[in-house]
Scaffold this motif. Structure first.
Motif, PDB file in Angstrom:
ATOM      1  N   THR A   1       1.770  -0.362  31.412  1.00  0.00           N
ATOM      2  CA  THR A   1       1.707  -1.465  32.359  1.00  0.00           C
ATOM      3  C   THR A   1       2.147  -2.738  31.655  1.00  0.00           C
ATOM      4  O   THR A   1       2.115  -2.824  30.426  1.00  0.00           O
ATOM      5  CB  THR A   1       0.281  -1.667  32.895  1.00  0.00           C
ATOM      6  OG1 THR A   1      -0.571  -2.032  31.800  1.00  0.00           O
ATOM      7  CG2 THR A   1      -0.250  -0.408  33.566  1.00  0.00           C
ATOM      8  N   ALA A   2       2.529  -3.708  32.454  1.00  0.00           N
ATOM      9  CA  ALA A   2       2.916  -5.001  31.881  1.00  0.00           C
ATOM     10  C   ALA A   2       1.743  -5.607  31.129  1.00  0.00           C
ATOM     11  O   ALA A   2       1.905  -6.178  30.050  1.00  0.00           O
ATOM     12  CB  ALA A   2       3.400  -5.933  32.986  1.00  0.00           C
TER      13      ALA A   2
ATOM     14  N   ARG B   1       6.787  -8.330  24.803  1.00  0.00           N
ATOM     15  CA  ARG B   1       6.730  -9.307  25.892  1.00  0.00           C
ATOM     16  C   ARG B   1       7.980  -9.206  26.776  1.00  0.00           C
ATOM     17  O   ARG B   1       7.901  -9.322  27.992  1.00  0.00           O
ATOM     18  CB  ARG B   1       6.575 -10.706  25.324  1.00  0.00           C
ATOM     19  CG  ARG B   1       5.172 -10.958  24.839  1.00  0.00           C
ATOM     20  CD  ARG B   1       4.790 -12.423  24.905  1.00  0.00           C
ATOM     21  NE  ARG B   1       3.360 -12.537  24.722  1.00  0.00           N
ATOM     22  CZ  ARG B   1       2.764 -12.626  23.542  1.00  0.00           C
ATOM     23  NH1 ARG B   1       3.482 -12.629  22.446  1.00  0.00           N
ATOM     24  NH2 ARG B   1       1.455 -12.708  23.473  1.00  0.00           N
ATOM     25  N   GLY B   2       9.133  -8.990  26.166  1.00  0.00           N
ATOM     26  CA  GLY B   2      10.365  -8.831  26.938  1.00  0.00           C
ATOM     27  C   GLY B   2      10.299  -7.608  27.839  1.00  0.00           C
ATOM     28  O   GLY B   2      10.690  -7.660  29.007  1.00  0.00           O
ATOM     29  N   VAL B   3       9.789  -6.503  27.318  1.00  0.00           N
ATOM     30  CA  VAL B   3       9.653  -5.288  28.127  1.00  0.00           C
ATOM     31  C   VAL B   3       8.650  -5.528  29.246  1.00  0.00           C
ATOM     32  O   VAL B   3       8.851  -5.085  30.374  1.00  0.00           O
ATOM     33  CB  VAL B   3       9.235  -4.096  27.236  1.00  0.00           C
ATOM     34  CG1 VAL B   3       8.798  -2.911  28.074  1.00  0.00           C
ATOM     35  CG2 VAL B   3      10.371  -3.702  26.314  1.00  0.00           C
TER      36      VAL B   3
ATOM     37  N   PHE C   1       9.400  -5.042  33.133  1.00  0.00           N
ATOM     38  CA  PHE C   1       8.642  -4.178  34.036  1.00  0.00           C
ATOM     39  C   PHE C   1       8.272  -4.931  35.300  1.00  0.00           C
ATOM     40  O   PHE C   1       8.429  -4.411  36.410  1.00  0.00           O
ATOM     41  CB  PHE C   1       7.358  -3.679  33.371  1.00  0.00           C
ATOM     42  CG  PHE C   1       7.541  -2.540  32.403  1.00  0.00           C
ATOM     43  CD1 PHE C   1       8.722  -1.828  32.322  1.00  0.00           C
ATOM     44  CD2 PHE C   1       6.507  -2.180  31.566  1.00  0.00           C
ATOM     45  CE1 PHE C   1       8.880  -0.789  31.433  1.00  0.00           C
ATOM     46  CE2 PHE C   1       6.653  -1.138  30.663  1.00  0.00           C
ATOM     47  CZ  PHE C   1       7.833  -0.443  30.599  1.00  0.00           C
ATOM     48  N   VAL C   2       7.768  -6.136  35.143  1.00  0.00           N
ATOM     49  CA  VAL C   2       7.348  -6.922  36.300  1.00  0.00           C
ATOM     50  C   VAL C   2       8.547  -7.204  37.203  1.00  0.00           C
ATOM     51  O   VAL C   2       8.474  -7.053  38.424  1.00  0.00           O
ATOM     52  CB  VAL C   2       6.654  -8.232  35.854  1.00  0.00           C
ATOM     53  CG1 VAL C   2       6.443  -9.170  37.023  1.00  0.00           C
ATOM     54  CG2 VAL C   2       5.330  -7.920  35.172  1.00  0.00           C
ATOM     55  N   HIS C   3       9.658  -7.602  36.616  1.00  0.00           N
ATOM     56  CA  HIS C   3      10.865  -7.894  37.393  1.00  0.00           C
ATOM     57  C   HIS C   3      11.361  -6.640  38.120  1.00  0.00           C
ATOM     58  O   HIS C   3      11.710  -6.688  39.300  1.00  0.00           O
ATOM     59  CB  HIS C   3      11.961  -8.455  36.481  1.00  0.00           C
ATOM     60  CG  HIS C   3      13.259  -8.684  37.180  1.00  0.00           C
ATOM     61  ND1 HIS C   3      13.454  -9.702  38.072  1.00  0.00           N
ATOM     62  CD2 HIS C   3      14.427  -7.985  37.139  1.00  0.00           C
ATOM     63  CE1 HIS C   3      14.682  -9.645  38.547  1.00  0.00           C
ATOM     64  NE2 HIS C   3      15.297  -8.613  37.996  1.00  0.00           N
ATOM     65  N   GLN C   4      11.400  -5.520  37.412  1.00  0.00           N
ATOM     66  CA  GLN C   4      11.884  -4.271  38.015  1.00  0.00           C
ATOM     67  C   GLN C   4      10.978  -3.846  39.159  1.00  0.00           C
ATOM     68  O   GLN C   4      11.463  -3.416  40.206  1.00  0.00           O
ATOM     69  CB  GLN C   4      11.965  -3.170  36.948  1.00  0.00           C
ATOM     70  CG  GLN C   4      12.572  -1.883  37.443  1.00  0.00           C
ATOM     71  CD  GLN C   4      14.046  -2.016  37.765  1.00  0.00           C
ATOM     72  OE1 GLN C   4      14.752  -2.827  37.187  1.00  0.00           O
ATOM     73  NE2 GLN C   4      14.523  -1.227  38.698  1.00  0.00           N
TER      74      GLN C   4
END
Length: 143
Positions: free
Chosen positions: A41-42, A113-115, A119-122
């Motif tokens: 999860t994010a 943090r980038g991943v 995840f949130v954006h996707q």
């Protein structure tokens, strides 16, 4: 065929069967949706990044500095011995490795943090796409 060749062939066949049976994120009977325990999860990524920056990196820096201080004291006690030069060289290598480890931990935290943001954006993009599909009538059929 020798015993070794037969044993090797049997091991290869067993490995091929195991690979064929292995499926990620599946449950008995095939298909997706099993609870494999592999969940990302994010929030988990953010927590891992925070741990790296707030806990692990400061601890590594602090403990590394203790080793460096002990090494400097030992080198001072060995002044005039050939071992002192070797210890100084080892201390420089340790300091370099410690610095590289700190930089690596920082890069890993940034990557996590980038991943997490990805995840949130996707997820938001998928939700948006699904809403667009629901809002589009198909061949004049009612919603």
């Amino acid at each position: 065929m020798s015993d070794w060749d037969a044993e090797w062939a049997a091991a290869e066949a067993a490995a091929r069967e195991e690979i064929a049976r292995t499926r990620l994120n599946t449950h008995e009977g095939g298909g997706a949706g099993g609870n494999s325990g592999l969940t990302v999860t994010a929030g988990a990524k953010e927590a891992a990044a925070a741990y790296l920056e707030e806990e692990l990196k400061p601890t590594v820096t602090r403990e590394g500095a203790l080793v460096m201080a002990a090494s400097v004291r030992s080198a001072a006690r060995m002044a005039g011995w050939r071992s002192a030069a070797g210890l100084a060289h080892a201390s420089q290598a340790w300091e370099h490795k410690l610095s590289a480890l700190g930089e690596w931990l920082e890069l890993e935290a940034q990557a996590l943090r980038g991943v997490s943001r990805s995840f949130v954006h996707q997820e938001a993009q998928i939700v948006n796409d699904l809403q667009d599909i629901r809002a589009t009538p198909i061949n004049g059929m009612p919603d």
